[in-house]
Design a protein around this motif. Sequence first.
Motif, short mmCIF file in Angstrom:
data_model
loop_
_atom_site.label_atom_id
_atom_site.label_comp_id
_atom_site.label_asym_id
_atom_site.label_seq_id
_atom_site.Cartn_x
_atom_site.Cartn_y
_atom_site.Cartn_z
N ALA A 1 1.61 -0.66 4.45
CA ALA A 1 0.30 -0.65 3.80
C ALA A 1 -0.57 -1.82 4.23
O ALA A 1 -1.80 -1.74 4.17
N GLU B 1 2.80 4.04 -0.42
CA GLU B 1 3.66 3.45 0.61
C GLU B 1 5.10 3.85 0.34
O GLU B 1 5.56 3.77 -0.81
N ILE C 1 -0.25 2.22 -3.73
CA ILE C 1 -0.63 0.98 -3.04
C ILE C 1 -1.62 0.24 -3.92
O ILE C 1 -2.84 0.41 -3.81
#
Length: 316
Positions: A224, A249, A308
């Motif tokens: 990420a 992620e 994320i």
Amino acid sequence: MNAASDRDDTTEPFRVLPVDYAAALADLHAVRDRVFVHEQRVPVELEHDDLDPRCLHVLARALDGEPIGTGRLVPPAHPGAPAQVGRMAVLPQWRGKGVGDALLLALLQQARQRGWHQVTLNAQVTALGFYLRHGFEPRGERFMEAGIEHQAMRRTLAGASAIEDREAAVAVTAALVLAARRGLCFYSRELDPGLLDAPAVLEALRRFGTAGHGGQARILLQDAAAPQRAHAPLLALAQRLPSVFAFREVDDPVDRAYPSAFLANDAGGFYFRGLGHRFDGEADLHAPGRARQLRAAFDRVWERARPIVEYRALGL
């Protein structure tokens, strides 16, 4: 030259049949001259060519016998070469009624019956959506033909097409995004620099995100932080359209070891790369079974991946 509708909501009766060129010459040219020569201002010496007598032709007629649509298939120049679809034309009052779909399907059936597994065409850019829906993939840059902007396209009638370089990867990714109805799944290592930041792909994603159909693009990343460090332009687009783009992620060590990358849409198309850091792979715009398999695998990883949270500072 291919001029066809991009809708298939048949509401009027008609039939499409293969025809002998010499016997049907007057009817074929009655449609083609009206569409190409009179409507689109194509010079008649370009519209009438020496290929016609050796092509396979299909003709659409209304039930009263009126010719309303045409298409032809140029045989392969040599064994292994592609056949070429051309002269797709439908009279104005019959567009949007499924005539173009029926003509193209009839030509593809003619190709299959003869064992021709590759079919190409030069589509007018205004008809791209129509050919994308029928599984054709853009190849190369757009060009002008008879004063009209065109895009070369190709379809493999048996199996997926090989993607061998970045140019083909960008073209098929944009095509898959444009062909999506409401859903896109991206499994990517770090937002694929060189692919998901290509102008054609970003424009396709922008169009998807602003179409107003409630669609969502879900994007799984293995790293990420890398897109943030690189100021990936897709993040800026996603910031403007936070309800459309969702990022997670992968967290499980098994998922982190997955070497591949892929894109699948909800219209039966996919692009799969065995090694996620490379562009070469395989793609098919109409392979519902394979696309469904990839989406199912994606969903399983998505459920155990972490949102994320650091992207939230960007407004995502």
